[in-house]
Write a protein that holds these residues in place. Structure first.
Motif, PDB file in Angstrom:
ATOM      1  N   GLY A  80       0.805  -1.201   0.000  1.00  0.00           N
ATOM      2  CA  GLY A  80       0.000   0.000   0.000  1.00  0.00           C
ATOM      3  C   GLY A  80       0.843   1.257   0.000  1.00  0.00           C
ATOM      4  N   PRO A  81       0.269   2.369  -0.432  1.00  0.00           N
ATOM      5  CA  PRO A  81       1.007   3.640  -0.497  1.00  0.00           C
ATOM      6  C   PRO A  81       0.893   4.424   0.799  1.00  0.00           C
ATOM      7  CG  PRO A  81      -1.143   3.925  -1.469  1.00  0.00           C
ATOM      8  CD  PRO A  81      -1.068   2.482  -1.025  1.00  0.00           C
ATOM      9  N   ALA A  82       1.546   5.564   0.820  1.00  0.00           N
ATOM     10  CA  ALA A  82       1.403   6.500   1.935  1.00  0.00           C
ATOM     11  C   ALA A  82       0.012   7.121   1.894  1.00  0.00           C
ATOM     12  CB  ALA A  82       2.462   7.593   1.843  1.00  0.00           C
ATOM     13  N   PRO A  83      -0.636   7.303   3.038  1.00  0.00           N
ATOM     14  CA  PRO A  83      -1.929   7.997   3.061  1.00  0.00           C
ATOM     15  C   PRO A  83      -1.814   9.424   2.542  1.00  0.00           C
ATOM     16  CG  PRO A  83      -1.487   6.894   5.158  1.00  0.00           C
ATOM     17  CD  PRO A  83      -0.210   6.854   4.368  1.00  0.00           C
ATOM     18  N   ALA A  97       2.388   4.217   9.285  1.00  0.00           N
ATOM     19  CA  ALA A  97       1.629   3.186   8.568  1.00  0.00           C
ATOM     20  C   ALA A  97       1.345   3.557   7.121  1.00  0.00           C
ATOM     21  CB  ALA A  97       0.311   2.911   9.289  1.00  0.00           C
ATOM     22  N   ALA A  98       1.702   2.660   6.212  1.00  0.00           N
ATOM     23  CA  ALA A  98       1.193   2.722   4.840  1.00  0.00           C
ATOM     24  C   ALA A  98      -0.199   2.088   4.817  1.00  0.00           C
ATOM     25  CB  ALA A  98       2.130   1.970   3.897  1.00  0.00           C
ATOM     26  N   VAL A  99      -0.928   2.328   3.755  1.00  0.00           N
ATOM     27  CA  VAL A  99      -2.246   1.702   3.630  1.00  0.00           C
ATOM     28  C   VAL A  99      -2.061   0.186   3.603  1.00  0.00           C
ATOM     29  CG1 VAL A  99      -4.310   1.495   2.205  1.00  0.00           C
ATOM     30  CG2 VAL A  99      -3.120   3.691   2.360  1.00  0.00           C
ATOM     31  N   PRO A 100      -2.771  -0.561   4.454  1.00  0.00           N
ATOM     32  CA  PRO A 100      -2.612  -2.020   4.479  1.00  0.00           C
ATOM     33  C   PRO A 100      -2.902  -2.636   3.109  1.00  0.00           C
ATOM     34  CG  PRO A 100      -3.883  -1.280   6.373  1.00  0.00           C
ATOM     35  CD  PRO A 100      -3.738  -0.098   5.460  1.00  0.00           C
ATOM     36  N   HIS A 110       1.928  10.980  18.872  1.00  0.00           N
ATOM     37  CA  HIS A 110       1.398  11.523  17.617  1.00  0.00           C
ATOM     38  C   HIS A 110       0.120  10.784  17.246  1.00  0.00           C
ATOM     39  CE1 HIS A 110       5.377  13.379  16.950  1.00  0.00           C
ATOM     40  NE2 HIS A 110       5.859  12.219  17.384  1.00  0.00           N
ATOM     41  N   ARG A 111      -0.715  11.443  16.458  1.00  0.00           N
ATOM     42  CA  ARG A 111      -1.856  10.785  15.832  1.00  0.00           C
ATOM     43  C   ARG A 111      -1.425  10.205  14.490  1.00  0.00           C
ATOM     44  NH1 ARG A 111      -4.143  15.524  17.931  1.00  0.00           N
ATOM     45  NH2 ARG A 111      -5.911  15.158  19.360  1.00  0.00           N
ATOM     46  N   GLY A 112      -2.067   9.141  14.055  1.00  0.00           N
ATOM     47  CA  GLY A 112      -1.882   8.655  12.697  1.00  0.00           C
ATOM     48  C   GLY A 112      -2.680   9.493  11.728  1.00  0.00           C
ATOM     49  N   VAL A 113      -2.503   9.231  10.435  1.00  0.00           N
ATOM     50  CA  VAL A 113      -3.184  10.037   9.415  1.00  0.00           C
ATOM     51  C   VAL A 113      -4.038   9.201   8.478  1.00  0.00           C
ATOM     52  CG1 VAL A 113      -1.449  11.871   9.464  1.00  0.00           C
ATOM     53  CG2 VAL A 113      -1.140   9.931   7.921  1.00  0.00           C
ATOM     54  N   MET A 114      -4.186   7.912   8.744  1.00  0.00           N
ATOM     55  CA  MET A 114      -4.972   7.041   7.866  1.00  0.00           C
ATOM     56  C   MET A 114      -6.453   7.396   7.944  1.00  0.00           C
ATOM     57  SD  MET A 114      -4.106   4.319   5.945  1.00  0.00           S
ATOM     58  CE  MET A 114      -2.768   3.577   6.876  1.00  0.00           C
TER      59      MET A 114
END
Length: 635
Positions: free
Chosen positions: A88-91, A115-118, A259-263
């Protein structure tokens, strides 16, 4: 032929038969794959079933929130290697500007911000839909049962949980609830369960009956429609919603800050796994097939291109001359990986050309190079960043550490324990080296399957391991950290950018001869994956070793390149070597200037392989004895 003879003793036999062969990094996954073959499924049914079992039984190495790459060929078109792209790519929200605003210099090694997109689940379901024969419910039944009813937990899972127990208790309470029920770390052999994951998989199955959030309509009428309904449920239904909601809570990252994630749900919905053309190179009458240069796979092809110009005595991994030549060739190829590879326009044709390989070959001298030497490509400027032997962020950064130390000389002659303590050149069998903050180096699982019809698949699932980020309670898994393989510096071929794939280390291999697939192989191990596979290829193709002889033989790898994992350090001239290579060989390498880490007798690599002779239909399989975990099965 001037090539070291293989040992007559092997730790286990090279399996032979005509029905079907499976080899994975865990015996329960191998047993699952073989059970599917025995019940009439094909290699793609078997590999998919085994992959979901690996999510359950090797949770410290992979999970549904991670990624995978595969390369396969079908019985109908046995001469066409196809890449299964599950990276998966970067969000959309994962930009350099955002990470810099968070006070980060590197993408963290743990935490949902990395995290990249699963991509793994959608990729396996795509493969099952297009090339499998079984219903999704049948394929997922094995994993559902192990997650719901329990499986004997590995010692390495327990030690991983123990390493991050403090992080779980203080900062990731959802992970503590999942992996440390009743505040207790499980012990080896104890039955552990993951009922939330079992429910997640069962909901994907139910989506085919029209019971999913993303596809609440009439039941699907065909097997393919039912699988597609599950894919939509994953990317647009309850899974995507739970992922997006979970990352909003700030949590501790490996940088030592929260930090918060961005997904988002849109990120999840926007990804679909796909098929790609394989990158290939012809070596000694064999075609080696890998992913494209958005992964590290072509670095193996470049290494083979350099080595192809040497006589056989330079290609023997068991001799001083051979090991030296191989290590030097690997350094050159991996330097190009850093300078040119990424999800972009990579001049791979030129990098694999004989003209270029010859120019690189000329750089291999009698002594080890301690330099970082990417090559020169017409019209391109190789990217060379500041190299670090230790990671200390600049003053004012939120990343944990002390003063900066760029390009400092590495200490020669490290022992295995000293190297591990320093975080450089760790001996590893493809299992992770896990720090208390969740930082993980080395990882991954592997699957190889061949069936009686000639379908063959090699796949490397990874990411989303239990120490990646806080567990998502209702799903029973967490997100991966593949974005740590991107840079926050501008102008690199793998600079973080929304929608761009990180340069993955996942690198399975398919081998063809006379236009037909004859072998599938691979290994966990981060940056070492292709280095260990190279030794297998040289020993089987040039040396005539059997698969098990090649897997058992002494292994080594270079650490003389920037690591793909946080904190991205390198060890100039570093080489990690199993003691079984012999004192004479190791001493000779040290005299040539290699900075050796002795790794013990049986520590490097978790290779597995399956083989098919297209003339006779005879199948073979072999698996790694190191770590007492991988197994092959077949008949």
């Amino acid at each position: 032929m001037s090539f070291t003879r293989p040992e007559t003793f092997t730790t286990r036999p090279t399996l032979q038969g005509t029905f079907g062969m499976s080899a994975t990094t865990h015996w329960l996954a191998t047993g699952t794959a073989q059970a599917v073959l025995e019940r009439g499924g094909n290699a793609f049914d078997a590999a998919t079933a085994a992959a979901f079992v690996l999510h359950v039984v090797e949770p410290h190495l992979n999970g549904p929130g991670g990624d995978m790459t595969g390369v396969f060929s079908t019985a109908e078109v046995p001469g066409k290697p196809v890449v299964l792209m599950g990276q998966g790519p970067a969000p959309v929200g994962a930009s350099v500007q955002h990470f810099r605003a968070e006070g980060l210099e590197l993408v963290p090694g743990s935490g949902a911000l990395a995290a990249a997109v699963p991509g793994a689940v959608d990729a396996w379901l795509l493969l099952l839909r297009d090339h499998g024969t079984w219903e999704l419910a049948e394929v997922l039944d094995f994993a559902i049962r192990y997650a719901r009813d329990g499986h004997p937990v590995l010692a390495r899972v327990c030690s991983t949980i123990s390493a991050v127990a403090g992080l779980f208790r203080e900062h990731w309470p959802t992970s503590a609830e999942l992996w440390m029920p009743e505040e207790r770390i499980p012990v080896e052999g104890e039955l552990v369960r993951n009922p939330a994951l079992a429910r997640t998989l069962q909901k994907l199955v139910q989506a085919g009956a029209g019971l999913g959030e993303a596809f609440a309509a009439e039941p699907a009428h065909t097997r393919e429609e039912r699988i597609d309904a599950a894919r939509r449920e994953w990317g647009e239904g309850f899974v995507a919603r739970s992922v997006a909601e979970s990352v909003r809570t700030p949590h501790r990252h490996s940088a030592g800050t929260d930090h918060r994630g961005v997904m988002t749900m849109a990120d999840m919905a926007g990804f679909r796994a796909s098929y790609e053309e394989a990158a290939t190179f012809e070596f000694r009458g064999h075609t080696i097939a890998k992913t494209g240069p958005w992964g590290q796979g072509p670095a193996l092809l470049q290494t083979l291109a350099i080595l192809a110009g040497f006589d056989d005595d330079h290609l023997d991994p068991s001799t001083e001359l051979g090991a030296h030549t191989i290590l030097e060739a690997q350094k050159l190829a991996l330097a190009d990986r850093e300078a040119y590879y990424g999800d972009a326009d990579v001049p791979l044709d030129y990098l694999l050309s004989e003209e270029y390989a010859a120019s690189r070959r000329e750089l291999i001298a009698e002594s080890a190079s301690l330099e970082f030497r990417p090559g020169s490509v017409p019209g391109r400027e190789p990217y060379v960043r500041a190299l670090r032997t230790e990671y200390f962020p600049p003053s004012g950064s939120n990343d944990a550490g002390g003063p900066p130390a760029f390009g400092a000389a590495a200490a020669p002659g490290r022992t295995g324990s000293a190297a591990a303590a320093a975080g450089v050149g760790e001996p590893t069998i493809g299992e992770p080296s896990v720090a208390s903050n969740g930082e993980t180096r080395g990882d991954t699982c592997h699957i190889d399957v061949v069936d009686r019809w000639g379908n063959m698949v090699s796949a490397t699932p990874s990411g989303g391991w239990l120490q990646s980020s806080p567990a998502i309670p209702e799903l029973g898994f967490c997100l991966g950290t593949r974005l740590q393989m991107t840079w926050l510096d501008p102008g690199t071929p793998s600079t973080l950018a929304p929608g761009k794939r990180p340069r993955t280390t996942l690198t399975p291999t398919l081998v063809l001869r006379d236009g037909v697939a004859v072998s599938a192989l691979g290994s966990p191990g981060g940056d070492q994956q292709d280095q260990w596979q190279l030794l297998y290829l040289l020993r089987t193709i040039v040396g005539g070793y059997s698969p098990q002889q090649a897997i058992d033989a002494p292994a080594f790898h270079t650490t003389s390149m920037p690591g793909s994992f946080w904190p991205r350090t390198w060890e100039p001239g570093g080489a990690v070597i199993e003691d079984r290579l012999g004192d004479d060989v190791i001493s000779g390498l040290e005299r040539r200037g290699h900075r050796i880490t002795r790794a013990g007798g049986w520590t490097l690599g978790r290779l597995s392989a399956v083989v098919r002779d297209p003339r006779t239909g005879v199948l073979q399989a072999a698996a790694n004895p190191r770590g007492a975990q991988g197994y092959a099965a077949g008949r």
